[in-house]
Design a protein around this motif. Sequence first.
Motif, PDB file in Angstrom:
ATOM      1  N   THR A 100       9.762   5.517 -44.003  1.00 59.07           N
ATOM      2  CA  THR A 100       8.929   5.517 -45.217  1.00 59.07           C
ATOM      3  C   THR A 100       7.589   4.845 -44.941  1.00 59.07           C
ATOM      4  O   THR A 100       6.526   5.350 -45.339  1.00 59.07           O
ATOM      5  N   LEU A 101       7.642   3.720 -44.249  1.00 62.23           N
ATOM      6  CA  LEU A 101       6.414   2.973 -43.963  1.00 62.23           C
ATOM      7  C   LEU A 101       5.475   3.769 -43.063  1.00 62.23           C
ATOM      8  O   LEU A 101       4.249   3.703 -43.218  1.00 62.23           O
ATOM      9  N   LYS A 102       6.032   4.517 -42.135  1.00 61.64           N
ATOM     10  CA  LYS A 102       5.197   5.372 -41.278  1.00 61.64           C
ATOM     11  C   LYS A 102       4.375   6.343 -42.118  1.00 61.64           C
ATOM     12  O   LYS A 102       3.194   6.594 -41.833  1.00 61.64           O
ATOM     13  N   GLN A 103       4.989   6.897 -43.152  1.00 59.09           N
ATOM     14  CA  GLN A 103       4.283   7.861 -44.004  1.00 59.09           C
ATOM     15  C   GLN A 103       3.211   7.165 -44.848  1.00 59.09           C
ATOM     16  O   GLN A 103       2.102   7.672 -45.011  1.00 59.09           O
ATOM     17  N   ILE A 104       3.534   5.998 -45.368  1.00 58.13           N
ATOM     18  CA  ILE A 104       2.571   5.255 -46.203  1.00 58.13           C
ATOM     19  C   ILE A 104       1.327   4.890 -45.406  1.00 58.13           C
ATOM     20  O   ILE A 104       0.196   5.044 -45.879  1.00 58.13           O
ATOM     21  N   LEU A 105       1.540   4.408 -44.177  1.00 55.31           N
ATOM     22  CA  LEU A 105       0.427   3.898 -43.373  1.00 55.31           C
ATOM     23  C   LEU A 105      -0.400   4.997 -42.713  1.00 55.31           C
ATOM     24  O   LEU A 105      -1.515   4.752 -42.268  1.00 55.31           O
ATOM     25  N   ASP A 106       0.138   6.201 -42.614  1.00 52.65           N
ATOM     26  CA  ASP A 106      -0.588   7.293 -41.938  1.00 52.65           C
ATOM     27  C   ASP A 106      -1.055   6.819 -40.556  1.00 52.65           C
ATOM     28  O   ASP A 106      -2.238   6.601 -40.309  1.00 52.65           O
ATOM     29  N   LEU A 107      -0.108   6.661 -39.641  1.00 50.40           N
ATOM     30  CA  LEU A 107      -0.374   6.035 -38.344  1.00 50.40           C
ATOM     31  C   LEU A 107      -1.062   6.951 -37.331  1.00 50.40           C
ATOM     32  O   LEU A 107      -1.488   6.481 -36.274  1.00 50.40           O
ATOM     33  N   GLU A 136       6.951  -6.691 -49.135  1.00 54.57           N
ATOM     34  CA  GLU A 136       7.141  -5.442 -49.879  1.00 54.57           C
ATOM     35  C   GLU A 136       7.892  -4.494 -48.937  1.00 54.57           C
ATOM     36  O   GLU A 136       7.293  -3.698 -48.220  1.00 54.57           O
ATOM     37  N   TRP A 137       9.204  -4.620 -48.913  1.00 56.33           N
ATOM     38  CA  TRP A 137      10.017  -3.957 -47.892  1.00 56.33           C
ATOM     39  C   TRP A 137      10.043  -2.435 -48.052  1.00 56.33           C
ATOM     40  O   TRP A 137      10.211  -1.912 -49.151  1.00 56.33           O
ATOM     41  N   ARG A 138       9.852  -1.745 -46.934  1.00 59.12           N
ATOM     42  CA  ARG A 138      10.035  -0.292 -46.849  1.00 59.12           C
ATOM     43  C   ARG A 138      10.763   0.018 -45.545  1.00 59.12           C
ATOM     44  O   ARG A 138      10.536  -0.639 -44.534  1.00 59.12           O
ATOM     45  N   ALA A 139      11.611   1.011 -45.568  1.00 57.79           N
ATOM     46  CA  ALA A 139      12.300   1.443 -44.346  1.00 57.79           C
ATOM     47  C   ALA A 139      11.276   2.000 -43.361  1.00 57.79           C
ATOM     48  O   ALA A 139      10.209   2.503 -43.779  1.00 57.79           O
ATOM     49  N   PRO A 140      11.556   1.947 -42.052  1.00 61.83           N
ATOM     50  CA  PRO A 140      10.566   2.373 -41.046  1.00 61.83           C
ATOM     51  C   PRO A 140       9.984   3.763 -41.275  1.00 61.83           C
ATOM     52  O   PRO A 140       8.759   3.941 -41.198  1.00 61.83           O
ATOM     53  N   ILE A 153      -1.823  -5.301 -45.350  1.00 61.67           N
ATOM     54  CA  ILE A 153      -1.535  -6.598 -45.979  1.00 61.67           C
ATOM     55  C   ILE A 153      -0.352  -6.473 -46.931  1.00 61.67           C
ATOM     56  O   ILE A 153       0.568  -7.299 -46.916  1.00 61.67           O
ATOM     57  N   GLN A 154      -0.346  -5.418 -47.754  1.00 58.13           N
ATOM     58  CA  GLN A 154       0.694  -5.264 -48.772  1.00 58.13           C
ATOM     59  C   GLN A 154       2.090  -5.191 -48.170  1.00 58.13           C
ATOM     60  O   GLN A 154       3.036  -5.784 -48.684  1.00 58.13           O
ATOM     61  N   TYR A 155       2.230  -4.466 -47.060  1.00 57.84           N
ATOM     62  CA  TYR A 155       3.563  -4.218 -46.505  1.00 57.84           C
ATOM     63  C   TYR A 155       3.922  -5.141 -45.336  1.00 57.84           C
ATOM     64  O   TYR A 155       4.966  -4.972 -44.709  1.00 57.84           O
TER      65      TYR A 155
END
Length: 446
Positions: free
Chosen positions: A59-66, A53-57, A86-88
Amino acid sequence: MLQKKNAVLVDGVILNGPITDSKAGEKFVEEVCKIIMEEVIRKADDVTEKVCEWRAPETLKQILDLEMRDTGESHQKLLQLCQDVIQYSVKTSHPRFFNQLYAGIDYYSLVARFITEALNPSVYTYEVSPVFLLVEEAVIKKMIEFIGWEEGDGIFNPGGSVSNMYAMNLARYKFCPEIKEKGLSGLPRLVLFASEECHYSMKKAASFLGIGTENVYFIKTDERGKMIPEELEKQVQRARKEGSAPFLVCATAGTTVLGAFDPLDKIADICEKHGLWLHVDASWGGSALISRKHCKLLHGIHRADSVAWNPHKMLLAGIQCCALLVKDNSGLLKKCYSAKAAYLFQQDKFYDVSYDTGDKSIQCSRRPDAFKFWLMWKALGTAGLEERVNRALALARYLVEEIKKREGFQLLLEPEYANVCFWYIPPSLRKMEDGPEFWQKLHQVS
């Protein structure tokens, strides 16, 4: 808590109070195991799922709340984080995951990893890791049999690159044992040899060990990517004329791109003639030894001094599962790497201290990687592992025949292993004349 009877308070910390909420922890483990079962294992062979489930870096940082915070997250937030991870992530067990020489899922190996992660062992002494040390010994013994040695030694380590570095350092120690105490300053210019198609870890190892990348002589290969023995002979003689000290030849059994197998017998002849250590990087191709049909690819490997072999590739043992195997059974590994830490490797223990293998490793803490291979081997038997190798090569053969039938696909060469190399030529280039412009455009397509 301060009113707790018999409380032990030191520096404001109650020492005999609970460290964690075990009930909440157990519930979390249980619920995450359900998520893993549903989202990873049950969907492993579902082609309708995405490989990633591809996301740009960003964007993915925001989704994962690192961000890590002063206070811990809630139970539900942590479960959601596990779902998101798991999803990403890339699903390497997906039938359409095609990447660097590994893929798929083996359930027995996976269970072995669950067990070792839960037990959290470290494989350096028998007293702290009795089962896993015996398992490693049994697996190494069996792998040595397949190489064709009557005896030998070995160690599991983190990756084929590390195995190659182990071998390079071991060959150097055999060549000049005084290096362990005196270091590099008194040594001649050491030179080693590897094919043009060898793994890049040979360069890395030479750099890391202070040998220098300029002292790795890369030997020309033929049209199939195999080292040319006559060229090796020339380069060994060249090194000697330059006043250098040749000490090691690294042959490759299964190159990364073409899947080529160097002619081991002829290379071994040259190594014997010049007194050179022969290391075979069979990280990729070593698993062909399991197959009675395909083991001929590694003909002559029994003449090697050391072999790198990664069961986590074709045999699906789960990353990471990599062995360095050594023909010498006189304790050379231990002599080379031992630091004799008295607090750990006491010689007056109540059992046979030869089972304390940590002193022949460059690591202290070490994972029980052999266990995942052992449990899988126990479940499938040698016949089951052999079938995996035969199936992989049969699939490669099938792909080759399909490529030959399809317009726009051009096979580079007939493979001898599982690597199938081809070009896809798009319609816009199919009638274009072969030349620099054609290849420039085709490279852009690739």
